[in-house]
Design a protein around this motif. Sequence first.
Motif, PDB file in Angstrom:
ATOM      1  N   LEU A 439      -8.995   5.834   2.628  1.00 51.37           N
ATOM      2  CA  LEU A 439      -8.925   7.074   1.863  1.00 51.37           C
ATOM      3  C   LEU A 439      -7.643   7.113   1.041  1.00 51.37           C
ATOM      4  O   LEU A 439      -6.598   6.633   1.465  1.00 51.37           O
ATOM      5  CB  LEU A 439      -8.987   8.281   2.802  1.00 51.37           C
ATOM      6  N   GLY A 440      -7.726   7.674  -0.149  1.00 49.33           N
ATOM      7  CA  GLY A 440      -6.559   7.751  -1.013  1.00 49.33           C
ATOM      8  C   GLY A 440      -6.964   7.958  -2.459  1.00 49.33           C
ATOM      9  O   GLY A 440      -8.123   8.254  -2.768  1.00 49.33           O
ATOM     10  N   THR A 441      -6.003   7.796  -3.352  1.00 52.67           N
ATOM     11  CA  THR A 441      -6.215   7.958  -4.787  1.00 52.67           C
ATOM     12  C   THR A 441      -6.103   6.600  -5.468  1.00 52.67           C
ATOM     13  O   THR A 441      -5.150   5.858  -5.222  1.00 52.67           O
ATOM     14  CB  THR A 441      -5.180   8.925  -5.379  1.00 52.67           C
ATOM     15  N   TYR A 442      -7.071   6.295  -6.349  1.00 52.28           N
ATOM     16  CA  TYR A 442      -7.166   4.953  -6.923  1.00 52.28           C
ATOM     17  C   TYR A 442      -7.377   5.013  -8.436  1.00 52.28           C
ATOM     18  O   TYR A 442      -7.844   6.025  -8.987  1.00 52.28           O
ATOM     19  CB  TYR A 442      -8.323   4.183  -6.282  1.00 52.28           C
ATOM     20  N   TYR A 443      -7.043   3.897  -9.082  1.00 56.50           N
ATOM     21  CA  TYR A 443      -7.280   3.702 -10.507  1.00 56.50           C
ATOM     22  C   TYR A 443      -7.887   2.315 -10.721  1.00 56.50           C
ATOM     23  O   TYR A 443      -7.477   1.352 -10.073  1.00 56.50           O
ATOM     24  CB  TYR A 443      -5.977   3.753 -11.318  1.00 56.50           C
ATOM     25  N   TRP A 444      -8.848   2.228 -11.642  1.00 54.75           N
ATOM     26  CA  TRP A 444      -9.324   0.935 -12.138  1.00 54.75           C
ATOM     27  C   TRP A 444      -8.613   0.646 -13.450  1.00 54.75           C
ATOM     28  O   TRP A 444      -8.529   1.516 -14.323  1.00 54.75           O
ATOM     29  CB  TRP A 444     -10.827   0.944 -12.364  1.00 54.75           C
ATOM     30  N   ARG A 445      -8.128  -0.579 -13.608  1.00 52.17           N
ATOM     31  CA  ARG A 445      -7.447  -0.993 -14.835  1.00 52.17           C
ATOM     32  C   ARG A 445      -8.192  -2.189 -15.416  1.00 52.17           C
ATOM     33  O   ARG A 445      -8.283  -3.241 -14.766  1.00 52.17           O
ATOM     34  CB  ARG A 445      -5.989  -1.349 -14.546  1.00 52.17           C
ATOM     35  N   GLU A 446      -8.744  -2.019 -16.632  1.00 55.76           N
ATOM     36  CA  GLU A 446      -9.479  -3.097 -17.271  1.00 55.76           C
ATOM     37  C   GLU A 446      -8.493  -4.044 -17.946  1.00 55.76           C
ATOM     38  O   GLU A 446      -7.658  -3.627 -18.763  1.00 55.76           O
ATOM     39  CB  GLU A 446     -10.462  -2.534 -18.307  1.00 55.76           C
ATOM     40  N   THR A 447      -8.572  -5.326 -17.611  1.00 55.84           N
ATOM     41  CA  THR A 447      -7.639  -6.314 -18.161  1.00 55.84           C
ATOM     42  C   THR A 447      -8.303  -7.250 -19.169  1.00 55.84           C
ATOM     43  O   THR A 447      -7.611  -7.917 -19.932  1.00 55.84           O
ATOM     44  CB  THR A 447      -7.029  -7.151 -17.031  1.00 55.84           C
ATOM     45  N   LYS A 448      -9.627  -7.333 -19.166  1.00 53.87           N
ATOM     46  CA  LYS A 448     -10.334  -8.179 -20.127  1.00 53.87           C
ATOM     47  C   LYS A 448     -11.697  -7.563 -20.395  1.00 53.87           C
ATOM     48  O   LYS A 448     -12.439  -7.229 -19.479  1.00 53.87           O
ATOM     49  CB  LYS A 448     -10.486  -9.602 -19.581  1.00 53.87           C
ATOM     50  N   ALA A 449     -12.029  -7.427 -21.689  1.00 51.61           N
ATOM     51  CA  ALA A 449     -13.307  -6.835 -22.082  1.00 51.61           C
ATOM     52  C   ALA A 449     -14.418  -7.882 -22.006  1.00 51.61           C
ATOM     53  O   ALA A 449     -14.163  -9.092 -22.088  1.00 51.61           O
ATOM     54  CB  ALA A 449     -13.211  -6.279 -23.494  1.00 51.61           C
ATOM     55  N   PRO A 450     -15.676  -7.453 -21.867  1.00 49.40           N
ATOM     56  CA  PRO A 450     -16.797  -8.399 -21.924  1.00 49.40           C
ATOM     57  C   PRO A 450     -16.839  -9.087 -23.286  1.00 49.40           C
ATOM     58  O   PRO A 450     -16.320  -8.569 -24.281  1.00 49.40           O
ATOM     59  CB  PRO A 450     -18.024  -7.509 -21.700  1.00 49.40           C
ATOM     60  N   ALA A 451     -17.478 -10.241 -23.316  1.00 49.49           N
ATOM     61  CA  ALA A 451     -17.600 -10.991 -24.568  1.00 49.49           C
ATOM     62  C   ALA A 451     -18.226 -10.123 -25.653  1.00 49.49           C
ATOM     63  O   ALA A 451     -19.206  -9.406 -25.407  1.00 49.49           O
ATOM     64  CB  ALA A 451     -18.433 -12.248 -24.346  1.00 49.49           C
ATOM     65  N   GLY A 452     -17.657 -10.187 -26.850  1.00 47.65           N
ATOM     66  CA  GLY A 452     -18.190  -9.437 -27.972  1.00 47.65           C
ATOM     67  C   GLY A 452     -17.811  -7.978 -27.984  1.00 47.65           C
ATOM     68  O   GLY A 452     -18.321  -7.215 -28.808  1.00 47.65           O
ATOM     69  N   HIS A 453     -16.899  -7.577 -27.080  1.00 47.23           N
ATOM     70  CA  HIS A 453     -16.511  -6.173 -27.000  1.00 47.23           C
ATOM     71  C   HIS A 453     -14.994  -6.046 -27.063  1.00 47.23           C
ATOM     72  O   HIS A 453     -14.254  -7.006 -26.834  1.00 47.23           O
ATOM     73  CB  HIS A 453     -17.046  -5.538 -25.709  1.00 47.23           C
ATOM     74  N   VAL A 454     -14.536  -4.832 -27.329  1.00 49.75           N
ATOM     75  CA  VAL A 454     -13.118  -4.539 -27.504  1.00 49.75           C
ATOM     76  C   VAL A 454     -12.579  -3.872 -26.247  1.00 49.75           C
ATOM     77  O   VAL A 454     -13.239  -2.996 -25.661  1.00 49.75           O
ATOM     78  CB  VAL A 454     -12.896  -3.616 -28.719  1.00 49.75           C
ATOM     79  N   LEU A 455     -11.366  -4.274 -25.816  1.00 47.59           N
ATOM     80  CA  LEU A 455     -10.717  -3.628 -24.674  1.00 47.59           C
ATOM     81  C   LEU A 455     -10.428  -2.174 -25.019  1.00 47.59           C
ATOM     82  O   LEU A 455      -9.840  -1.882 -26.069  1.00 47.59           O
ATOM     83  CB  LEU A 455      -9.415  -4.356 -24.340  1.00 47.59           C
ATOM     84  N   PRO A 456     -10.837  -1.232 -24.174  1.00 46.96           N
ATOM     85  CA  PRO A 456     -10.619   0.185 -24.497  1.00 46.96           C
ATOM     86  C   PRO A 456      -9.139   0.552 -24.450  1.00 46.96           C
ATOM     87  O   PRO A 456      -8.339  -0.103 -23.781  1.00 46.96           O
ATOM     88  CB  PRO A 456     -11.415   0.924 -23.412  1.00 46.96           C
ATOM     89  N   ASP A 457      -8.788   1.605 -25.154  1.00 43.21           N
ATOM     90  CA  ASP A 457      -7.420   2.125 -25.149  1.00 43.21           C
ATOM     91  C   ASP A 457      -7.484   3.644 -24.997  1.00 43.21           C
ATOM     92  O   ASP A 457      -7.956   4.330 -25.896  1.00 43.21           O
ATOM     93  CB  ASP A 457      -6.706   1.752 -26.443  1.00 43.21           C
ATOM     94  N   PRO A 458      -7.078   4.201 -23.835  1.00 42.66           N
ATOM     95  CA  PRO A 458      -6.427   3.525 -22.718  1.00 42.66           C
ATOM     96  C   PRO A 458      -7.419   2.704 -21.886  1.00 42.66           C
ATOM     97  O   PRO A 458      -8.620   2.966 -21.909  1.00 42.66           O
ATOM     98  CB  PRO A 458      -5.865   4.683 -21.898  1.00 42.66           C
ATOM     99  N   ASN A 459      -6.863   1.755 -21.128  1.00 38.34           N
ATOM    100  CA  ASN A 459      -7.703   0.860 -20.327  1.00 38.34           C
ATOM    101  C   ASN A 459      -7.622   1.168 -18.836  1.00 38.34           C
ATOM    102  O   ASN A 459      -7.950   0.321 -18.010  1.00 38.34           O
ATOM    103  CB  ASN A 459      -7.315  -0.602 -20.576  1.00 38.34           C
ATOM    104  N   VAL A 460      -7.184   2.396 -18.492  1.00 41.98           N
ATOM    105  CA  VAL A 460      -7.071   2.827 -17.096  1.00 41.98           C
ATOM    106  C   VAL A 460      -8.062   3.957 -16.854  1.00 41.98           C
ATOM    107  O   VAL A 460      -8.152   4.905 -17.652  1.00 41.98           O
ATOM    108  CB  VAL A 460      -5.637   3.289 -16.776  1.00 41.98           C
ATOM    109  N   PHE A 461      -8.801   3.882 -15.736  1.00 44.40           N
ATOM    110  CA  PHE A 461      -9.837   4.855 -15.415  1.00 44.40           C
ATOM    111  C   PHE A 461      -9.539   5.459 -14.043  1.00 44.40           C
ATOM    112  O   PHE A 461      -9.462   4.757 -13.045  1.00 44.40           O
ATOM    113  CB  PHE A 461     -11.212   4.191 -15.449  1.00 44.40           C
ATOM    114  N   GLY A 462      -9.399   6.753 -13.989  1.00 43.53           N
ATOM    115  CA  GLY A 462      -9.047   7.453 -12.760  1.00 43.53           C
ATOM    116  C   GLY A 462      -8.179   8.658 -13.118  1.00 43.53           C
ATOM    117  O   GLY A 462      -8.018   8.989 -14.293  1.00 43.53           O
TER     118      GLY A 462
END
Length: 603
Positions: A439-462
Amino acid sequence: MRATLPSLIPSGMRYLCLLGVVAGGGLSPVPAAAHSSPHAGHAPAGSSVAAAKPLPGGLGPCVPGTCPDGGYPPVNNDRIKYRDNAVNIYVGEDFLVRGRAAEAEGRVVVLGDFDQNKTAGASSVYNVGEAGVGSRVAPPVGADWLTTGGDVTVAGGQRLLAEGGVVRHAGDASGRIVGTLRKDPDAATPYVPLRDELTAASRCYAHPDGGTRTPTGTVRHAGGETLFRGDNSSDLQVFNVDFDLMGGNGGQEGIRFEGIPDGATVLVNILGTHRTINTYSGTIDDSSGLNKLRTRLLWNFPDATSVEVKGTGHFQGSILVGHQSSNTTVSVPGINGRFFTTGSLTHTSSASGGGGQEFHNYPFDGDLPDCATVSTSGQVKIVKKDEASGEPLAGAEFELWRETNGDDGLQTGGADPDTKVGDRCVTEEPGTCASSVPLGTYYWRETKAPAGHVLPDPNVFGPLELTAANADEGVTVTATNKKKPTVEEGSVTVVKKDKKTGKPLAGAVFQLWRETNGRTGLQTSGTSRDTLVDAGCATDGRGRCAYRGLDLGSYYLRETAVPDGYVLPRNRVSGPHKVTAGNAAKGVTVTLTNQRGGGKKGK
């Protein structure tokens, strides 16, 4: 029927179940670490266990050694008659000894560092295990009196005394330490799961199902005291407090309980993120009514990141601090009860003077709410989709981070970052990454986008809040990616060099042809020849010639002239060179060479 808390046995931790007959009877699971007898807490033959319904992991009751038959004695300095192998102080982060603090009686377990650096001019000694004045129920001789998952550091000119026991440390030990030192990388490993269990239990006692536990009594804060008035009947007396226990001007006040049946457990949930207790209540000789509640009284801080316990009283009862980013400061003359914090602890003295502050070894034998069914872990998941179509995307790479530094948002660098959990996760065809975590508080951080796609900005979800209330279902967040802009044009660049020296050559001339007739190789004549795109481009001083704005497709380079002093290669055609959507943005570069020979420009 009184609600009880069965022991929450964590995976990866071995337990020794000791059965004994005492007042009330019972079963007490005791942590058995991966070491021999004194460290593991094995019971001597013929000994008994003072067991009640414990906190997680069997914490609370006395564990033999030799437990007192008729209850623990008041604070005294008599000879030691009894031995208790239970953990009296548990610290989930660091334990700091400051000011004029004197002693921590009983077994002490610290997952982080133990750091002793007392005030200059104070007594140079800090005792662990045995105390000169206390309950005088000490750990067995030869048992682990201090266990750390980090370093043990004692300032110059000071001494840490554990004369009859073992100081088992995973990190380094420095300074003067009197006792048996044993360096063990796994010293604290058996106790690590207890941290999350204590956090979950603290939340459950105060916030079952995400709400607030129904009190059985009332709390009145007036007239220089806080009065807890029970219902005179419930076996579990529950009080919820959402204010500081101190006078209106910040001074000391009294603490008093009424309407508590004999044998009842008292659970005080102190709610809020910053809480202070400043009291003169509690006596050294057990003459007060507060002292009589000691072994059945639990002060629970489920939310607080800052806790201070100060004043002139000998504070009675056990303390549980459930927030893992918390800092607790204790400066009362005595804490008479178990002390369990999942955060950090500072043992110090009042800024106005006076010393000799002590933790005294007294058990908790109360019966608490049944939290056995409360999940202590759950799944944190992220779903990756294409922003336009909503289709799941494979190939996105993520890191999972846990909120641990108390600052809002995710911090991945600096002096105090949050904590990275596990290895990177790459989404597969369902487009998901998931991890089972405490139990706790978490964040997902995207470090590489799928092929043919752009890394989102911001790239942190939570943040994603995984609680006892939602742990069974888990928590999920959806993240989307935009497709990269479609590239429909590319380029071909030819680089001409001297074959021997690699020096760039100017003046080489090339034709560019596009493959259009479907036949292998370049055809430059006939009715079905390929298509001439550029009739001639000469390399510049850098040996380069570039063809831009090309449609996607396959191209050939045909050399028609060479620099002075060089000869045409035997095969003047290179290719096919393919311009694709994947390389269009970068372009295609072709390096070709010429050999010297002949004095005139080759044709």
